[in-house]
Motif scaffolding. Structure first.
Motif, PDB file in Angstrom:
ATOM      1  N   ASN A  24      11.443   5.147  11.761  1.00  0.00           N
ATOM      2  CA  ASN A  24      10.271   4.339  12.100  1.00  0.00           C
ATOM      3  C   ASN A  24       8.991   4.939  11.525  1.00  0.00           C
ATOM      4  O   ASN A  24       8.114   4.204  11.066  1.00  0.00           O
ATOM      5  N   LEU A  25       8.875   6.265  11.557  1.00  0.00           N
ATOM      6  CA  LEU A  25       7.706   6.908  10.945  1.00  0.00           C
ATOM      7  C   LEU A  25       7.666   6.580   9.460  1.00  0.00           C
ATOM      8  O   LEU A  25       6.621   6.228   8.903  1.00  0.00           O
ATOM      9  N   ALA A  26       8.835   6.701   8.812  1.00  0.00           N
ATOM     10  CA  ALA A  26       8.896   6.449   7.364  1.00  0.00           C
ATOM     11  C   ALA A  26       8.574   4.988   7.057  1.00  0.00           C
ATOM     12  O   ALA A  26       7.841   4.683   6.113  1.00  0.00           O
ATOM     13  N   ALA A  27       9.118   4.076   7.891  1.00  0.00           N
ATOM     14  CA  ALA A  27       8.904   2.644   7.649  1.00  0.00           C
ATOM     15  C   ALA A  27       7.422   2.291   7.740  1.00  0.00           C
ATOM     16  O   ALA A  27       6.952   1.364   7.075  1.00  0.00           O
ATOM     17  N   ALA A  28       6.681   3.048   8.563  1.00  0.00           N
ATOM     18  CA  ALA A  28       5.253   2.775   8.726  1.00  0.00           C
ATOM     19  C   ALA A  28       4.424   3.473   7.643  1.00  0.00           C
ATOM     20  O   ALA A  28       3.204   3.325   7.583  1.00  0.00           O
ATOM     21  N   GLY A  29       5.097   4.250   6.779  1.00  0.00           N
ATOM     22  CA  GLY A  29       4.391   5.015   5.749  1.00  0.00           C
ATOM     23  C   GLY A  29       3.938   4.153   4.584  1.00  0.00           C
ATOM     24  O   GLY A  29       4.408   3.020   4.402  1.00  0.00           O
ATOM     25  N   ARG A  49      20.292   7.949   5.772  1.00  0.00           N
ATOM     26  CA  ARG A  49      20.710   7.576   4.413  1.00  0.00           C
ATOM     27  C   ARG A  49      21.319   6.172   4.371  1.00  0.00           C
ATOM     28  O   ARG A  49      21.385   5.547   3.329  1.00  0.00           O
ATOM     29  N   ASP A  50      21.802   5.672   5.535  1.00  0.00           N
ATOM     30  CA  ASP A  50      22.357   4.311   5.578  1.00  0.00           C
ATOM     31  C   ASP A  50      21.310   3.273   5.177  1.00  0.00           C
ATOM     32  O   ASP A  50      21.648   2.147   4.821  1.00  0.00           O
ATOM     33  N   GLU A  54      17.591  -0.307   1.394  1.00  0.00           N
ATOM     34  CA  GLU A  54      16.534  -1.117   1.988  1.00  0.00           C
ATOM     35  C   GLU A  54      15.176  -0.418   1.825  1.00  0.00           C
ATOM     36  O   GLU A  54      14.180  -1.050   1.463  1.00  0.00           O
ATOM     37  N   PHE A  55      15.142   0.886   2.060  1.00  0.00           N
ATOM     38  CA  PHE A  55      13.876   1.620   2.000  1.00  0.00           C
ATOM     39  C   PHE A  55      13.396   1.796   0.562  1.00  0.00           C
ATOM     40  O   PHE A  55      12.206   1.692   0.296  1.00  0.00           O
ATOM     41  N   SER A  56      14.307   2.077  -0.373  1.00  0.00           N
ATOM     42  CA  SER A  56      13.809   2.276  -1.745  1.00  0.00           C
ATOM     43  C   SER A  56      13.229   0.980  -2.291  1.00  0.00           C
ATOM     44  O   SER A  56      12.269   1.006  -3.045  1.00  0.00           O
TER      45      SER A  56
END
Lengths: 231, 353
Positions: A24-29, A49-50, A54-56
């Motif tokens: 969640n912290l990363a998603a808000a970054g 890592r799952d 989506e994140f990249s």
């Protein structure tokens, strides 16, 4: 507020919800300027890592073992970890494996981490066995510090029973984390609540800010779980 | 009842076993089951029991045989390749008519496969598993709570019929966390003097010879028939299943168990909102299989789908249940992949139209 600190280390007892919090912290970054480092060498499923694909796609770099090693149950780390820790252009969030066992993976990077400066947070879920009382929380904190060679400055209350979380559970966790913070001179940083539950829970009486968590690591039968389980 | 807490299936089944009076546990680590042995390593000594990490799965299952022969509540656990190694011992335990509990937290196979969840050990679990003419009751949980509740149930069945009992879980059930609550009390162990060594009854030692070697074919025939008489009793008393969305006549019946059944439930709910009536029959005992319940649930449906995390194993039991009375189809995934609810909803919708 939640995004303070250019290097945030997320630790806690096994199953406390560290990964969900770190994700969640990363998603808000900020896209292009955020790295999520998966140091979990303990869990074989439900790892940050799952969410790599989506994140990249959103410009958030997930640093974790690659290729088929991504699905392996061996205690290996990505060769990109040290580079990420030195990259002060980026905000770095480290998702550490649970318990002192998981925190040992931090020890070999403790020099680099201290040079850069860091904030280490302990995630507390009082609905996990061996993490239920102030004494147990402080004992966990001390053992994680000993294993990692680093200092925990902040406590995050994350007491929950997934979808069955009640207001009482949230308040009980905040009380224990708050008291543990007070007794040990640490900062009681935040109280996590699943975003979807907030309307039902009303306004829990807690002594820190509420951080609404979005559920990223879903079980296969939960809608929206697709990416994580089709690999 | 205590507080609801959050546990992994692997931890919850271990905790439930200890609470149910299991005091002997022998195993060898393997992913995705290792939290179970870790939990036992930490907690079993605190309960005054014996934890031992054996040198191999083969050693562990023979220690289980020994403890069972001495009248102890004993359990072992592993994941697919390790369970294969244990089969010789399970056959001996079945032949010796001893109670024991074996937990299989299945992973991808065949061979070493991978550490992802599968249900590919269905044939092995439901057809005895090792050599010789025998079965073991097989319990298939679908949630962490049910996984935990099956530990005491498995001991009760094991002792009632003096048989090894298999809990058929998978990596998802072992690894995922869900809220779980433990009851305040558990059924006590059945008096082991009927089978165990070293027991006294009315002050006198009960003599038993625990043996699986019967050289005389007529004697082995008799022993096997005794075993199968018990299997008849198990078939009469122990068949368990769940009916989901089956109160009104559905157009499609799905038969699915464990983790796969969880995804099926999501799909059934989604299709109900579209007005498509799909029912789920979830076998909880895989042996004995609920043949009659499947046949009854299939009455009046257009098609029966079997959904599994393998290439089609339980499907054969479903076809035995239907005996050609209804069209069937199989929907499966191998490799440790799991259906998404969206994907399964689309597949079932395709059969309904």
């Amino acid at each position: 507020m939640e995004n303070e600190g250019s290097l945030v280390i997320v630790t806690g007892c096994y199953g406390s919800g560290k990964t969900e919090y770190a994700v969640n912290l990363a998603a808000a970054g900020e896209p292009g300027r955020t790295m999520l480092v998966d140091l979990d060498v303990v869990n074989p499923y439900f790892r940050s890592r799952d969410l790599r694909d989506e994140f990249s796609a959103r410009g958030i770099d997930v640093v974790a073992p690659e290729g088929s090693f991504s699905h392996a149950d061996v205690p290996m780390l990505s060769r990109r970890v040290k580079g990420a820790l030195r990259n002060t252009e980026k905000r770095v969030i480290i998702d550490v494996g649970g318990d002192p066992m998981g925190a040992r993976a931090l020890a070999r990077f403790s020099g680099t981490i201290k040079e850069r400066g860091y904030r280490m947070r302990l995630v507390v879920n009082t609905r996990r066995p061996q993490n239920r009382t102030v004494e147990e929380v402080l004992d966990m904190a001390a053992r994680i510090e000993a294993a990692s060679g680093l200092v925990i400055q902040e406590l995050v209350a994350n007491s929950h029973l997934m979808e069955e979380t009640t207001r009482e559970v949230v308040e009980e966790g905040a009380a224990v984390a708050g008291e543990a913070a007070r007794q040990s001179g640490r900062d009681f940083f935040t109280v996590c609540v699943l975003e979807d539950l907030l309307p039902r829970l009303g306004e829990p009486r807690v002594q820190a800010r509420i951080f609404a968590l979005k559920k990223h690591l879903r079980k296969p039968w939960e809608p929206g779980s697709g990416k994580a389980w089709r690999i | 009842m205590g507080d609801k807490i959050l546990m992994k299936g692997n931890e919850a089944v271990a905790e439930a076993a200890i609470r149910a009076g299991c005091r002997h546990y022998y195993a060898y680590p393997i992913t995705p089951q290792s939290e179970l042995i870790e939990y036992m390593a930490r907690q079993m000594p605190l309960a005054g029991g014996t934890f031992l990490q054996a040198e191999s799965e083969v050693a562990a299952i023979n220690m289980v045989l020994g403890a069972a022969a001495c009248g102890m509540r004993v359990m072992t656990s592993s994941s697919s390749p390790g369970i294969s190694l244990k089969q010789e011992g399970i056959s001996y335990i079945a032949a010796c008519r001893l109670p024991a509990v074996i937990v299989n937290v299945q992973r991808g196979g065949p061979g070493l496969g991978n550490i992802a969840p599968m249900q590919a050990d269905y044939f092995q679990a439901t057809r005895g598993g090792g050599h010789g003419d025998y079965y073991t009751p097989v319990l298939s949980p679908s949630s962490v709570q049910e996984f935990a509740d099956m530990a005491p149930l498995a001991f009760e069945i094991a002792e009632e019929y003096r048989t090894p009992v298999v809990i058929f879980a998978d990596g998802m059930l072992g690894q995922m966390m869900e809220p779980v609550v433990f009851p305040d009390s558990y059924a006590p162990q059945k008096d082991p003097s009927a089978w165990a060594l070293g027991c006294k009854r009315e002050g006198e030692f009960c003599n038993h010879i625990i043996n699986s070697l019967f050289i005389d074919p007529a004697v082995l025939d008799q022993k096997t028939r005794e075993l199968f008489a018990e299997y008849d009793r198990i078939r009469q008393n122990e068949i368990r299943y769940e009916r989901y969305n089956l109160d009104e006549q559905p157009s499609i019946l799905v038969v699915s168990t464990g983790t796969a059944a969880r995804v099926v439930k999501s799909a059934v709910d989604a299709l109900a909102e579209e007005g498509i009536k799909v029912g789920l029959l979830r076998p909880i005992t895989l042996w004995p299989f609920p043949y009659q319940a499947v046949a009854e649930a299939a009455r009046g449906v257009k098609k029966v789908l079997t959904v599994e995390l393998n290439m089609g194993q339980m499907e054969q039991d479903v076809r035995l249940a239907l005996a050609g009375s209804c069209e069937t189809a199989f929907v499966g995934k191998a490799g440790g992949l799991v259906f998404t609810p969206e994907e399964l909803t689309e597949i079932i919708r395709g059969y309904a139209s």
